[in-house]
Design an enzyme around this catalytic site. Structure first.
Site, short mmCIF file in Angstrom:
data_model
loop_
_atom_site.label_atom_id
_atom_site.label_comp_id
_atom_site.label_asym_id
_atom_site.label_seq_id
_atom_site.Cartn_x
_atom_site.Cartn_y
_atom_site.Cartn_z
N THR A 87 0.74 -1.23 -0.06
CA THR A 87 0.09 0.12 -0.23
C THR A 87 0.99 0.78 0.26
O THR A 87 1.33 1.60 1.10
CB THR A 87 -0.97 -0.42 1.09
OG1 THR A 87 -1.60 -0.86 1.91
CG2 THR A 87 -2.14 1.51 1.43
N LYS A 162 -7.89 0.98 -2.74
CA LYS A 162 -7.42 1.03 -1.89
C LYS A 162 -7.49 2.21 -1.04
O LYS A 162 -8.45 2.06 -0.02
CB LYS A 162 -6.35 0.68 -1.61
CG LYS A 162 -5.53 0.35 -0.28
CD LYS A 162 -5.43 -1.01 0.34
CE LYS A 162 -5.00 -0.45 1.08
NZ LYS A 162 -5.42 -2.55 2.46
N LYS A 237 -2.05 5.09 8.56
CA LYS A 237 -1.02 5.32 7.74
C LYS A 237 -2.37 5.16 6.22
O LYS A 237 -1.65 6.40 5.57
CB LYS A 237 -0.22 3.60 7.47
CG LYS A 237 0.58 3.50 5.93
CD LYS A 237 1.63 2.45 5.81
CE LYS A 237 1.77 2.21 4.09
NZ LYS A 237 2.22 1.05 3.61
P1 NAD Z 1 6.69 -5.30 6.89
O1 NAD Z 1 7.17 -4.31 7.74
O2 NAD Z 1 6.38 -6.91 7.94
O3 NAD Z 1 6.96 -5.74 5.66
C1 NAD Z 1 7.99 -5.17 4.93
C2 NAD Z 1 9.30 -5.86 4.50
O4 NAD Z 1 9.34 -5.45 3.54
C3 NAD Z 1 9.91 -5.90 5.82
O5 NAD Z 1 10.35 -7.26 6.24
C4 NAD Z 1 10.82 -5.30 5.40
O6 NAD Z 1 12.67 -5.46 6.15
C5 NAD Z 1 11.39 -5.42 3.64
N1 NAD Z 1 11.73 -3.95 3.22
C6 NAD Z 1 11.92 -2.38 3.97
N2 NAD Z 1 13.37 -2.31 2.55
C7 NAD Z 1 13.66 -3.74 1.69
C8 NAD Z 1 14.69 -3.32 0.47
N3 NAD Z 1 14.94 -2.46 0.45
N4 NAD Z 1 14.90 -4.30 -0.20
C9 NAD Z 1 13.68 -5.70 1.10
N5 NAD Z 1 12.75 -5.70 1.03
C10 NAD Z 1 12.31 -4.51 2.25
O7 NAD Z 1 4.75 -4.57 7.02
P2 NAD Z 1 3.25 -5.71 5.65
O8 NAD Z 1 2.84 -5.91 7.75
O9 NAD Z 1 4.14 -7.10 5.71
O10 NAD Z 1 3.09 -5.04 4.96
C11 NAD Z 1 3.68 -5.08 3.96
C12 NAD Z 1 2.61 -3.69 2.76
O11 NAD Z 1 1.17 -4.10 2.92
C13 NAD Z 1 2.42 -2.42 3.21
O12 NAD Z 1 2.29 -1.12 2.53
C14 NAD Z 1 1.40 -2.58 4.49
O13 NAD Z 1 0.10 -1.39 4.06
C15 NAD Z 1 0.46 -2.99 3.05
N6 NAD Z 1 -0.24 -3.90 4.23
C16 NAD Z 1 -0.67 -4.51 5.15
C17 NAD Z 1 -2.12 -5.48 6.05
C18 NAD Z 1 -1.43 -5.93 7.25
O14 NAD Z 1 -2.24 -6.76 7.77
N7 NAD Z 1 0.02 -5.78 7.80
C19 NAD Z 1 -3.48 -5.73 5.26
C20 NAD Z 1 -3.18 -4.55 4.38
C21 NAD Z 1 -1.95 -4.11 3.10
#
Ligand code: NAD
Length: 290
Positions: A87, A162, A237
Site C-alpha cells: 500500500t 485501496k 498510514k
Molecule cells: P512488514 O514491515 O512486516 O514487511 C515489510 C518488509 O519489507 C520488511 O520485512 C522489511 O524488512 C522489507 N523491506 C524494507 N525495505 C526493503 C528493501 N529495500 N528491500 C527488500 N526488503 C525491504 O509490513 P507488512 O505488514 O508485511 O506490510 C507490507 C505492505 O502491505 C505495507 O505497504 C502495508 O501497508 C500493506 N498491508 C498490510 C496489511 C497488514 O495487515 N499487515 C494489510 C494490507 C496491506
C-alpha cells in the site's frame, strides 16, 4: 513461473510461501534477512529478479518501493511483469509503473485487503491498476494468493481504490464509535442500538461485521480486548495516503482529513498504538463534549 519476491515481512512471507506451495520457483529477498517456506533466498535484489517472469514486492512505503524499483527494473527481462502489492501513495505507484514501462516491462499496482490472516490463507482481495496484458499475466498469481481480483483501471488505480475504500472505512468506524458513546450517555442499551442500526439506514461494515462494542454483533477484535485485527497505526498510514492523494489531485475530503487527525491523535498521543482501529470506542467513552 520464476518469481522474484522482494519484501518477506508479515504479509510478503506468507504470500511468497503460497506461490512456492503452488509449484512456482520463488526467489526472495528482504533487507532484514527474513525468509519464507519453500522460497530460495537471494543475496540481493538483482539476484532475486534475474531471469524472473514476474517480480512481486510487498514493502512498507512508496519511498522504499521507488528504491526497490530502481534496483530491480534494470535487471529484469523485457516482457516480464513488475507487480507491487504494497500500500503506497498513488504518485509512487505511477512513477514506478512508468519506469517499468520505459524498460519494456509490464507493470501492475495491486494492493490488497485481507490482512495477515488473508495472506496466510490465500484469501486476499487484490485491487489492480495497469494494462489489460499486465492484469492477465498477474491473474494466475492473484488466484493463488487471493480469492478476488478487480482490475480497477490504469497504473495507480489499484492504490486509488485501496485508499478511497480505507478512507470510507476510517471515517465510518469513527462515526460508529462516537454513536455508541452517545448511545451510552443517552442510556440506550448497546445491543438494542446494534439491533436497530444494523438493520436500518445507519448500517455499515463497521457496525454489522466488525462491531466495535464488545459482546455485540459477530465476533470482532472488540471481543479480544481490541487486539488487532487491523491496527490503528495501519489505518493512520492509509488515511495519510488518502490525504496526500487528495492534495495531489485537488480533491476536497474533509471527513478523511478529520479521520486522519483523530487517528493521529489516538496513535501518537493517546493509547491507540498497537490496538485495533475499533478501539476508538473506548477512547470516545472516556470523553465528554468538550
Ligand atoms: P512488514 O514491515 O512486516 O514487511 C515489510 C518488509 O519489507 C520488511 O520485512 C522489511 O524488512 C522489507 N523491506 C524494507 N525495505 C526493503 C528493501 N529495500 N528491500 C527488500 N526488503 C525491504 O509490513 P507488512 O505488514 O508485511 O506490510 C507490507 C505492505 O502491505 C505495507 O505497504 C502495508 O501497508 C500493506 N498491508 C498490510 C496489511 C497488514 O495487515 N499487515 C494489510 C494490507 C496491506
Amino acid at each position: 513461473m520464476k518469481i522474484g519476491f522482494i519484501g518477506l515481512g508479515n504479509m510478503g512471507a506468507p504470500m511468497a510461501a503460497n506461490l512456492a506451495a503452488a509449484g512456482h520457483d520463488v526467489v526472495g529477498f528482504d533487507v532484514a534477512g527474513t525468509t519464507a517456506k519453500g522460497v530460495r533466498v537471494a543475496c540481493d535484489i538483482a539476484a532475486a529478479v534475474d531471469g524472473a517472469d514476474v517480480v512481486t514486492s510487498m514493502l512498507p512505503n512508496g519511498a522504499i518501493l521507488r528504491q526497490v524499483g530502481e534496483q530491480a527494473i534494470p535487471h529484469m527481462t523485457p516482457g516480464a511483469l513488475f507487480m507491487d502489492c504494497s500500500t503506497v501513495d498513488v504518485d509512487s505507484a505511477r512513477d514506478v509503473a512508468k519506469a517499468a514501462e520505459n524498460a519494456g516491462l509490464l507493470s501492475v499496482d495491486a494492493p490488497v485487503s485481507g490482512g495477515i490472516g488473508g495472506a496466510s490463507a490465500g484469501t486476499l482481495t487484490f485491487m489492480a491498476g495497469g494494462s489489460a496484458d499486465a492484469f492477465a499475466k498477474a491473474a494466475p498469481l492473484f488466484d493463488i494468493m487471493g480469492q478476488k481480483a478487480v482490475h480497477c483501471g490504469d497504473a495507480g488505480a489499484g492504490q486509488a481504490a485501496k485508499i478511497c475504500n480505507n478512507m470510507i472505512l476510517g471515517a465510518t468506524m469513527i462515526a460508529t464509535c462516537e454513536a455508541f458513546a452517545l448511545a451510552d450517555k443517552l442510556s440506550l442499551d448497546r445491543q438494542k442500538m446494534f439491533d436497530v442500526v444494523s438493520t436500518s439506514s445507519g448500517y455499515s461494515w463497521t457496525m454489522n461485521a466488525y462491531c466495535p462494542a464488545p459482546g455485540v454483533g459477530p465476533s470482532s477484535p472488540a471481543d479480544n480486548d481490541y487486539t488487532p485485527g487491523f491496527a490503528a497505526e495501519l489505518m493512520l498510514k492509509d488515511l495519510g495516503l488518502s490525504q496526500q492523494a487528495a492534495r495531489s489531485a485537488d480533491a476536497d475530503t474533509p471527513m478523511g482529513a478529520l479521520a486522519l487527525a483523530l487517528y493521529k491523535q489516538f496513535v501518537e498521543n493517546e493509547d491507540g498504538l498497537g490496538k485495533d482501529f475499533s478501539a476508538m470506542l473506548p477512547r470516545f467513552e472516556k470523553r465528554g463534549a468538550n
